[in-house]
Design an enzyme around this catalytic site. Structure first.
Site, PDB file in Angstrom:
ATOM      1  NE  ARG A 250      -4.222  -1.402   0.029  1.00 53.32           N
ATOM      2  CZ  ARG A 250      -4.361  -2.455  -0.596  1.00 53.32           C
ATOM      3  NH1 ARG A 250      -3.408  -3.020  -1.383  1.00 53.32           N
ATOM      4  NH2 ARG A 250      -5.603  -3.120  -0.606  1.00 53.32           N
ATOM      5  CD  GLU A 279      -2.915   3.400  -5.154  1.00 55.75           C
ATOM      6  OE1 GLU A 279      -3.874   2.910  -5.694  1.00 55.75           O
ATOM      7  OE2 GLU A 279      -1.919   2.871  -5.213  1.00 55.75           O
ATOM      8  CG  HIS A 298      -2.906  -0.647  -6.786  1.00 56.61           C
ATOM      9  ND1 HIS A 298      -3.321   0.001  -5.590  1.00 56.61           N
ATOM     10  CD2 HIS A 298      -2.954  -2.046  -6.079  1.00 56.61           C
ATOM     11  CE1 HIS A 298      -3.653  -0.886  -4.407  1.00 56.61           C
ATOM     12  NE2 HIS A 298      -3.438  -1.920  -4.904  1.00 56.61           N
TER      13      HIS A 298
END
Length: 366
Positions: A250, A279, A298
């Site tokens: 993360r 993000e 991601h």
């Protein structure tokens, strides 16, 4: 707590709409929803794509299978009949308010068995890409800079010391994948039993030691208050100038501004990031222009293997609860004594018993 309603009918499941593209196609492919059909479970995609589940999304459902939406205290405001289960497609649950779920008698599960090998493989992929300067060499070809290739000699993985921040299931799978490279592995994980590390051939150490000694540090822990900015400016300053940092967990575990400064100043050889503090990253984020940084949106572990694994695990949790059984990967274990959950699971167990003709004890049971 409002009345529980009835559990004598068919089990109903809502699937979050973020699995679908604008044309209504499941972009994740086969996430094993057919197993719900085969079991006679009613399911449907939730009517709206949302960043946060709210009462109109979940009220009256027995379970919700979801990926991106957050589950907060607001999720349960106005809910008359909360789901028994919130099955997250993935291993992270930093966007799930576990206390709120527990107060309302809802189990929360994750899918570590489905994500374990795909994420470990993604970590190895990123490690090799960073050490071999894959992104930079790709740009040399595309931009007609072939003559510059000698400036981008890579580092071999064989015999290197790899540092892991987190030694959970996924990191342990990565340890197995690294064996052919004869690496030495050092890890920080205050919750890993020493005997487990010994069996893996991993040396446990504090976080500072891992940062200082490793040739490559890979962030593989969950995001909690304890791990927020675990990799900060001070710990980055401990790393060798020849070392690289990877984050496949993360974004907020790494202080991104401090990482950018270290890379700009030449205090790190390079980095590989599948995750970011924000993000998507802003268009002016300096990381986007750095040749010695490998980036992924991601989704490095996004493969058919991940889809089937996570989906199958989440569906198994749904089918367990539909039969009155406690699913395997419950993260809010405090909910197990909740009267609402016990009543609902007991009712589901009774339904399952009557349908298959077997006498099975009702209630919460593993």
């Amino acid at each position: 707590m409002a009345g529980t309603g009835t559990d004598t009918g068919r089990f109903t499941v809502g699937v979050s709409r973020d699995f679908l593209d604008p044309d209504g196609r499941n972009v994740w492919g086969d996430i094993r929803l057919g197993e719900l059909d085969a079991a006679g479970v009613d399911w449907h995609y939730l009517p709206r794509d949302t960043d946060e589940l709210l009462a109109p999304d979940i009220d009256g459902l027995d379970a919700v299978l979801f990926a991106a939406p957050a589950v907060t205290a607001r999720t349960f405001e106005g809910v008359t009949r909360p789901p028994i289960l919130l099955a997250r497609f993935g291993v992270g649950y930093d966007a799930v308010d576990l206390d709120a779920c527990t107060r309302h008698g809802a189990l929360v599960t994750i899918t570590p068995d489905g994500a374990r090998r795909p994420v470990a493989t993604a970590a190895l992929t990123m490690l090799l890409a960073v050490l071999h300067n894959v992104a930079a060499k790709d740009r040399l070809v595309r931009q007609g800079r072939w003559a510059e290739r000698e400036a981008w000699m890579g580092l071999g993985l064989t015999g290197r010391r790899i540092g892991l921040l987190g030694l959970g299931n996924t990191a342990r799978d990565l340890v197995d994948l690294l064996r052919p490279f004869d690496t030495e592995i050092i890890a920080y994980d205050p919750y890993c039993p020493p005997e487990t590390a010994r069996e893996l051939g991993v040396r446990l150490a504090d976080a500072d030691t891992v940062m200082a000694e490793a040739d490559a540090v890979i962030v593989m822990c969950v995001l909690t208050e304890e791990t927020f900015h675990l990799v900060d400016a001070r710990r980055l300053s401990l790393m060798k100038p020849s070392a690289v940092l990877l984050n496949v967990a993360r974004g907020p575990i790494v202080d991104e501004r401090a990482l950018i400064d270290a890379l700009r100043d030449g205090r790190l050889r390079g980095a590989g990031l599948d995750v970011f503090e924000t993000e998507p990253p802003a268009p002016d984020n300096p990381l986007l222009t750095m040749d010695h940084v490998v980036l992924s949106p991601h989704s490095l572990a996004w493969t058919d293997e991940m889809s089937a694994g996570n989906g199958g695990s989440a569906v198994r949790a749904v089918l367990d609860v539909a039969s009155g059984r406690l699913p395997r990967f419950v993260v809010n274990r405090d909910v197990l004594g909740h009267a609402y959950l016990s009543e609902r699971l007991g009712a589901r167990a009774a339904v399952a018993s009557s349908e298959d003709g077997q006498q099975e004890p009702a209630g919460v049971h593993p």
